[in-house]
Scaffold this motif. Sequence first.
Motif, PDB file in Angstrom:
ATOM      1  N   LEU A  82       0.815  -1.205   0.000  1.00 15.32           N
ATOM      2  CA  LEU A  82       0.000   0.000   0.000  1.00 15.32           C
ATOM      3  C   LEU A  82       0.855   1.265   0.000  1.00 15.32           C
ATOM      4  N   ASP A  83       0.391   2.259  -0.734  1.00 13.27           N
ATOM      5  CA  ASP A  83       1.007   3.587  -0.721  1.00 13.27           C
ATOM      6  C   ASP A  83       0.301   4.372   0.380  1.00 13.27           C
ATOM      7  N   VAL A  84       0.863   4.342   1.565  1.00 15.49           N
ATOM      8  CA  VAL A  84       0.215   4.908   2.746  1.00 15.49           C
ATOM      9  C   VAL A  84      -0.051   6.399   2.578  1.00 15.49           C
ATOM     10  N   ARG A  85       0.905   7.148   2.097  1.00 16.58           N
ATOM     11  CA  ARG A  85       0.701   8.601   1.931  1.00 16.58           C
ATOM     12  C   ARG A  85      -0.448   8.892   0.976  1.00 16.58           C
ATOM     13  N   HIS A  86      -0.512   8.144  -0.122  1.00 17.67           N
ATOM     14  CA  HIS A  86      -1.604   8.334  -1.084  1.00 17.67           C
ATOM     15  C   HIS A  86      -2.951   8.019  -0.431  1.00 17.67           C
ATOM     16  N   GLU A  87      -3.010   6.918   0.298  1.00 19.33           N
ATOM     17  CA  GLU A  87      -4.258   6.526   0.953  1.00 19.33           C
ATOM     18  C   GLU A  87      -4.679   7.567   1.993  1.00 19.33           C
ATOM     19  N   GLN A  88      -3.733   8.077   2.749  1.00 16.10           N
ATOM     20  CA  GLN A  88      -4.051   9.104   3.741  1.00 16.10           C
ATOM     21  C   GLN A  88      -4.513  10.391   3.069  1.00 16.10           C
ATOM     22  N   GLN A  89      -3.935  10.715   1.927  1.00 12.55           N
ATOM     23  CA  GLN A  89      -4.370  11.899   1.186  1.00 12.55           C
ATOM     24  C   GLN A  89      -5.819  11.734   0.717  1.00 12.55           C
ATOM     25  N   LEU A  90      -6.153  10.557   0.202  1.00  8.63           N
ATOM     26  CA  LEU A  90      -7.537  10.296  -0.213  1.00  8.63           C
ATOM     27  C   LEU A  90      -8.498  10.463   0.967  1.00  8.63           C
ATOM     28  N   LEU A  91      -8.116   9.943   2.117  1.00 14.22           N
ATOM     29  CA  LEU A  91      -8.954  10.070   3.307  1.00 14.22           C
ATOM     30  C   LEU A  91      -9.096  11.526   3.730  1.00 14.22           C
ATOM     31  N   SER A  92      -8.006  12.263   3.687  1.00 17.82           N
ATOM     32  CA  SER A  92      -8.027  13.671   4.102  1.00 17.82           C
ATOM     33  C   SER A  92      -8.983  14.498   3.246  1.00 17.82           C
ATOM     34  N   GLN A  93      -9.146  14.119   2.000  1.00 21.44           N
ATOM     35  CA  GLN A  93      -9.986  14.865   1.060  1.00 21.44           C
ATOM     36  C   GLN A  93     -11.450  14.436   1.110  1.00 21.44           C
ATOM     37  N   SER A  94     -11.782  13.490   1.962  1.00 17.78           N
ATOM     38  CA  SER A  94     -13.123  12.910   1.982  1.00 17.78           C
ATOM     39  C   SER A  94     -13.872  13.253   3.263  1.00 17.78           C
ATOM     40  N   ASP A  95     -15.189  13.341   3.121  1.00 17.69           N
ATOM     41  CA  ASP A  95     -16.068  13.582   4.261  1.00 17.69           C
ATOM     42  C   ASP A  95     -16.703  12.289   4.762  1.00 17.69           C
ATOM     43  N   LEU A  96     -17.003  11.401   3.807  1.00 19.70           N
ATOM     44  CA  LEU A  96     -17.599  10.094   4.114  1.00 19.70           C
ATOM     45  C   LEU A  96     -16.681   9.030   3.539  1.00 19.70           C
ATOM     46  N   ILE A  97     -16.304   8.076   4.365  1.00 16.19           N
ATOM     47  CA  ILE A  97     -15.499   6.936   3.925  1.00 16.19           C
ATOM     48  C   ILE A  97     -16.401   5.714   3.994  1.00 16.19           C
ATOM     49  N   VAL A  98     -16.537   5.047   2.842  1.00 15.00           N
ATOM     50  CA  VAL A  98     -17.384   3.867   2.730  1.00 15.00           C
ATOM     51  C   VAL A  98     -16.483   2.641   2.586  1.00 15.00           C
ATOM     52  N   LEU A  99     -16.671   1.668   3.447  1.00 13.26           N
ATOM     53  CA  LEU A  99     -16.003   0.381   3.301  1.00 13.26           C
ATOM     54  C   LEU A  99     -16.996  -0.535   2.610  1.00 13.26           C
ATOM     55  N   GLN A 100     -16.771  -0.796   1.317  1.00 12.48           N
ATOM     56  CA  GLN A 100     -17.682  -1.670   0.576  1.00 12.48           C
ATOM     57  C   GLN A 100     -16.974  -2.976   0.284  1.00 12.48           C
ATOM     58  N   HIS A 101     -17.538  -4.061   0.792  1.00 12.31           N
ATOM     59  CA  HIS A 101     -16.936  -5.369   0.580  1.00 12.31           C
ATOM     60  C   HIS A 101     -17.888  -6.487   0.966  1.00 12.31           C
TER      61      HIS A 101
END
Length: 190
Positions: A48-67
């Motif tokens: 995983l690219d941790v910095r990229h993933e954290q950036q995506l989270l920082s830009q989001s208001d709602l995080i959906v775990l779909q699985h």
Amino acid sequence: MSKPRILILYAHPAAHRSRANRLMIEAVQGLDHVQVHDLYESYPDFHLDVRHEQQLLSQSDLIVLQHPIHWYSMPALQKEWLDVVLQRGWAFGHDATALRGKSLWLAASTGGDHAAYQTSGRHGHSFDAFLPPYQQTAQLCGMRWLEPLVIYGAHQVGEAALEEHARRYRRLLESYPDWPAADAPQPTAA
């Protein structure tokens, strides 16, 4: 006011064989405020690219775990994602505020039907009994936990019911955070 930004963390290890999750993802394609992030497509090697993933989270208001539910929990890559991306000092811990005030929502499918997720059913517990790790993750990170959207018995549900579930998923994402009572997440049973 602009629409809240939504990040769907889609984790299906066999997406090509999915009925329910595939229809749900197709239903939300084209929503300009929704980003679908397919973890298994992005990280087939689990690196995983941790910095990229954290950036995506920082830009989001709602995080959906779909699985799909795997062994009463999440698929392996989704768990790895939680383990390495939600770092102490960033997502939780003293002065960690990166996720505080955001919302966390589970959109899941099960192989077992609704009756299997009862105390008298095959799994011996209601589906809610398997949610504490998700709920605690939200709490630890200062996030708001939202009632999950679940489709039970995804392999047995008819096409019409699957299509309605996918349309409802889209309606909920379109109207977030102002979910009409009629569309508020309730489980879809097989």
